[in-house]
Motif scaffolding. Structure first.
Motif, PDB file in Angstrom:
ATOM      1  N   HIS A  96     100.260 104.720   3.483  1.00 53.37           N
ATOM      2  CA  HIS A  96     100.859 103.519   2.893  1.00 53.37           C
ATOM      3  C   HIS A  96     101.343 103.832   1.475  1.00 53.37           C
ATOM      4  CE1 HIS A  96      99.431 101.304   6.316  1.00 53.37           C
ATOM      5  NE2 HIS A  96      98.173 101.561   6.041  1.00 53.37           N
ATOM      6  N   GLU A  97     102.204 104.844   1.365  1.00 50.10           N
ATOM      7  CA  GLU A  97     102.627 105.300   0.041  1.00 50.10           C
ATOM      8  C   GLU A  97     103.325 104.215  -0.773  1.00 50.10           C
ATOM      9  OE1 GLU A  97     102.595 108.914   2.776  1.00 50.10           O
ATOM     10  OE2 GLU A  97     103.332 106.842   2.884  1.00 50.10           O
ATOM     11  N   THR A  98     104.030 103.321  -0.112  1.00 46.12           N
ATOM     12  CA  THR A  98     104.754 102.288  -0.862  1.00 46.12           C
ATOM     13  C   THR A  98     103.816 101.249  -1.469  1.00 46.12           C
ATOM     14  OG1 THR A  98     105.107 101.039   1.185  1.00 46.12           O
ATOM     15  CG2 THR A  98     106.859 102.543   0.486  1.00 46.12           C
ATOM     16  N   LEU A  99     102.540 101.284  -1.114  1.00 43.01           N
ATOM     17  CA  LEU A  99     101.554 100.381  -1.711  1.00 43.01           C
ATOM     18  C   LEU A  99     100.750 101.069  -2.809  1.00 43.01           C
ATOM     19  CD1 LEU A  99     100.211  98.623   1.516  1.00 43.01           C
ATOM     20  CD2 LEU A  99     102.035  97.873  -0.028  1.00 43.01           C
ATOM     21  N   CYS A 100     101.038 102.341  -3.055  1.00 43.73           N
ATOM     22  CA  CYS A 100     100.353 103.103  -4.102  1.00 43.73           C
ATOM     23  C   CYS A 100     100.644 102.479  -5.469  1.00 43.73           C
ATOM     24  CB  CYS A 100     100.840 104.547  -4.058  1.00 43.73           C
ATOM     25  SG  CYS A 100     100.342 105.573  -5.457  1.00 43.73           S
ATOM     26  N   GLU A 101      99.622 102.424  -6.323  1.00 42.81           N
ATOM     27  CA  GLU A 101      99.806 101.826  -7.647  1.00 42.81           C
ATOM     28  C   GLU A 101     100.844 102.593  -8.463  1.00 42.81           C
ATOM     29  OE1 GLU A 101      98.698  99.019  -8.835  1.00 42.81           O
ATOM     30  OE2 GLU A 101      97.677  98.588  -6.942  1.00 42.81           O
ATOM     31  N   ARG A 102     100.852 103.929  -8.369  1.00 43.29           N
ATOM     32  CA  ARG A 102     101.845 104.680  -9.131  1.00 43.29           C
ATOM     33  C   ARG A 102     103.236 104.452  -8.569  1.00 43.29           C
ATOM     34  NH1 ARG A 102     102.447 111.159 -10.289  1.00 43.29           N
ATOM     35  NH2 ARG A 102     103.876 111.089  -8.514  1.00 43.29           N
ATOM     36  N   PHE A 103     103.348 104.367  -7.252  1.00 43.02           N
ATOM     37  CA  PHE A 103     104.653 104.103  -6.644  1.00 43.02           C
ATOM     38  C   PHE A 103     105.229 102.801  -7.183  1.00 43.02           C
ATOM     39  CE2 PHE A 103     107.580 102.454  -3.522  1.00 43.02           C
ATOM     40  CZ  PHE A 103     108.234 103.567  -3.032  1.00 43.02           C
ATOM     41  N   ARG A 104     104.391 101.795  -7.301  1.00 43.43           N
ATOM     42  CA  ARG A 104     104.858 100.478  -7.724  1.00 43.43           C
ATOM     43  C   ARG A 104     105.134 100.409  -9.223  1.00 43.43           C
ATOM     44  NH1 ARG A 104     103.380  96.725  -3.610  1.00 43.43           N
ATOM     45  NH2 ARG A 104     102.967  95.033  -5.060  1.00 43.43           N
ATOM     46  N   SER A 105     104.583 101.352  -9.994  1.00 43.17           N
ATOM     47  CA  SER A 105     104.757 101.302 -11.449  1.00 43.17           C
ATOM     48  C   SER A 105     105.889 102.200 -11.943  1.00 43.17           C
ATOM     49  CB  SER A 105     103.453 101.698 -12.150  1.00 43.17           C
ATOM     50  OG  SER A 105     103.115 103.046 -11.876  1.00 43.17           O
ATOM     51  N   THR A 106     106.241 103.235 -11.178  1.00 41.21           N
ATOM     52  CA  THR A 106     107.316 104.126 -11.613  1.00 41.21           C
ATOM     53  C   THR A 106     108.671 103.510 -11.292  1.00 41.21           C
ATOM     54  OG1 THR A 106     107.150 105.289  -9.488  1.00 41.21           O
ATOM     55  CG2 THR A 106     105.974 106.239 -11.364  1.00 41.21           C
ATOM     56  N   GLN A 107     109.646 103.750 -12.161  1.00 39.13           N
ATOM     57  CA  GLN A 107     110.987 103.237 -11.909  1.00 39.13           C
ATOM     58  C   GLN A 107     111.988 103.921 -12.825  1.00 39.13           C
ATOM     59  OE1 GLN A 107     110.933  99.052 -12.702  1.00 39.13           O
ATOM     60  NE2 GLN A 107     110.421  99.281 -14.845  1.00 39.13           N
ATOM     61  N   LEU A 108     113.254 103.829 -12.442  1.00 34.20           N
ATOM     62  CA  LEU A 108     114.327 104.391 -13.244  1.00 34.20           C
ATOM     63  C   LEU A 108     114.625 103.474 -14.423  1.00 34.20           C
ATOM     64  CD1 LEU A 108     116.668 105.417 -10.299  1.00 34.20           C
ATOM     65  CD2 LEU A 108     115.090 106.887 -11.562  1.00 34.20           C
ATOM     66  N   ASP A 109     115.166 104.050 -15.486  1.00 35.15           N
ATOM     67  CA  ASP A 109     115.486 103.292 -16.694  1.00 35.15           C
ATOM     68  C   ASP A 109     116.971 103.456 -17.013  1.00 35.15           C
ATOM     69  OD1 ASP A 109     115.441 101.991 -19.173  1.00 35.15           O
ATOM     70  OD2 ASP A 109     114.828 103.818 -20.232  1.00 35.15           O
ATOM     71  N   PRO A 110     117.806 102.399 -16.930  1.00 33.81           N
ATOM     72  CA  PRO A 110     117.418 101.019 -16.616  1.00 33.81           C
ATOM     73  C   PRO A 110     117.523 100.684 -15.133  1.00 33.81           C
ATOM     74  CG  PRO A 110     119.683 101.044 -17.348  1.00 33.81           C
ATOM     75  CD  PRO A 110     119.208 102.477 -17.400  1.00 33.81           C
ATOM     76  N   GLY A 111     118.223 101.504 -14.345  1.00 35.45           N
ATOM     77  CA  GLY A 111     118.469 101.254 -12.935  1.00 35.45           C
ATOM     78  C   GLY A 111     119.757 101.952 -12.533  1.00 35.45           C
ATOM     79  N   GLY A 112     120.050 101.931 -11.240  1.00 39.59           N
ATOM     80  CA  GLY A 112     121.192 102.681 -10.737  1.00 39.59           C
ATOM     81  C   GLY A 112     122.544 102.081 -11.045  1.00 39.59           C
ATOM     82  N   PHE A 113     122.603 100.770 -11.316  1.00 44.26           N
ATOM     83  CA  PHE A 113     123.882 100.140 -11.629  1.00 44.26           C
ATOM     84  C   PHE A 113     124.153 100.268 -13.126  1.00 44.26           C
ATOM     85  CE2 PHE A 113     123.060  97.111  -7.836  1.00 44.26           C
ATOM     86  CZ  PHE A 113     123.413  98.126  -6.957  1.00 44.26           C
ATOM     87  N   ALA A 114     124.257 101.512 -13.563  1.00 39.61           N
ATOM     88  CA  ALA A 114     124.474 101.840 -14.973  1.00 39.61           C
ATOM     89  C   ALA A 114     125.282 103.123 -15.042  1.00 39.61           C
ATOM     90  CB  ALA A 114     123.140 102.015 -15.698  1.00 39.61           C
ATOM     91  N   GLU A 115     125.903 103.362 -16.192  1.00 42.43           N
ATOM     92  CA  GLU A 115     126.684 104.587 -16.333  1.00 42.43           C
ATOM     93  C   GLU A 115     125.794 105.818 -16.408  1.00 42.43           C
ATOM     94  OE1 GLU A 115     130.875 103.632 -18.374  1.00 42.43           O
ATOM     95  OE2 GLU A 115     129.175 103.351 -19.741  1.00 42.43           O
ATOM     96  N   ARG A 116     124.588 105.655 -16.942  1.00 43.48           N
ATOM     97  CA  ARG A 116     123.630 106.759 -16.954  1.00 43.48           C
ATOM     98  C   ARG A 116     122.227 106.178 -16.971  1.00 43.48           C
ATOM     99  NH1 ARG A 116     126.719 106.734 -21.374  1.00 43.48           N
ATOM    100  NH2 ARG A 116     128.038 108.232 -20.297  1.00 43.48           N
ATOM    101  N   LEU A 117     121.264 107.013 -16.639  1.00 44.28           N
ATOM    102  CA  LEU A 117     119.888 106.534 -16.566  1.00 44.28           C
ATOM    103  C   LEU A 117     118.919 107.639 -16.955  1.00 44.28           C
ATOM    104  CD1 LEU A 117     118.741 107.908 -13.738  1.00 44.28           C
ATOM    105  CD2 LEU A 117     119.963 106.004 -12.695  1.00 44.28           C
ATOM    106  N   ARG A 118     117.733 107.193 -17.354  1.00 45.46           N
ATOM    107  CA  ARG A 118     116.647 108.116 -17.702  1.00 45.46           C
ATOM    108  C   ARG A 118     115.708 108.233 -16.511  1.00 45.46           C
ATOM    109  NH1 ARG A 118     111.470 107.355 -19.451  1.00 45.46           N
ATOM    110  NH2 ARG A 118     111.856 105.101 -19.524  1.00 45.46           N
TER     111      ARG A 118
END
Length: 252
Positions: A96-118
């Protein structure tokens, strides 16, 4: 840089924000393409996130590399993953990897609908290099295809099985193509739209009649479609709700 920020349902604003800068163990990518997931346009799912820069199916090119990042260089073309499980917790060990606490806390900055991301440190190891000749727009299908393959794994789809796919949108078509790659015995399709039905048949699916199937995958949230698919599952078979209905929708 510019971002497309969803500030309310059906209200997206183009904003200028500061360019991201990589910290240690991080990279920054220019976004070359980003897919629009069905979840990005599903009101009940999106509303709780707003305001936000959505987009989690990006492909890009590395433009800056922070200290301590191995095996990644400026100019690398990559598929960028949006979350990463730890692989060690109880939920991960049970699949159940999608329920992992780290999975739920990690994310792209700011998101894919941007010219660039971290890309934060936890996600750098998840970058996938794009082979020469693969267009970025096509590479945005890596994430949805991975979801398709995972759903078929969870449903226990095996060579020789019979599969019913309900709904021939993008995800339904990916289900059909992936199932054929797994050497299933037969793939049936239910789809009311003639244009989508033709696409499904072009991928080798047959129109479903009354055949019982080992696995039924429902790629629409409509309750009647879910009920019809459930009725087509043979004893001991599996029903997979790939596009779950709204929490406050009609009971199934």
């Amino acid at each position: 840089m510019r971002v497309a920020r969803s500030v309310a349902l059906d209200d997206v604003k183009i904003e200028d924000i500061e360019d991201p800068v990589p910290g240690d163990d991080e990279v920054v990518c220019d976004v070359l393409a980003c897919g629009v997931c069905a979840s990005d346009v599903t009101d009940w799912y999106v509303e709780r996130k707003l305001p936000a820069v959505l987009g989690h199916e990006p492909a890009g090119i590395v433009t800056a590399v922070g200290d301590g990042v191995p095996d990644v260089s400026e100019g690398d073309r990559v598929v960028i993953h949006h979350h990463s499980p730890c692989g060690e917790c109880r939920r991960c060990r049970r699949g159940h990897e999608t329920l992992c606490e780290r999975f739920r806390s990690t994310q792209l900055d700011p998101g894919g609908f941007a010219e660039r991301l971290r890309v934060p440190a936890d996600l750098v190891s998840e970058l996938l290099p794009l082979p020469d000749g693969l267009e970025p727009a096509a590479a945005t299908m890596v994430e949805p295809l991975a979801c398709i393959l995972r759903s078929q794994d969870r449903a226990g789809l095996r060579p020789g099985d019979g599969l019913l796919v309900v709904g021939a949108g993008v995800n339904g078509l990916l289900q059909i193509a992936a199932a054929h790659a797994r050497a299933v015995e037969a793939v049936w399709i239910r789809e009311p739209r003639a244009d989508r039905l033709a696409l499904a048949e072009g991928l080798g699916a047959e129109r479903h009649g009354n055949e019982l199937v080992d696995v039924a995958v429902v790629c629409t949230p409509k309750a009647d479609a879910i009920a019809d698919a459930a009725a087509a599952v043979a004893p001991g078979g599996t029903l997979c709700l790939y596009a779950p209905p709204a929490p406050d929708g009609p009971p199934l």
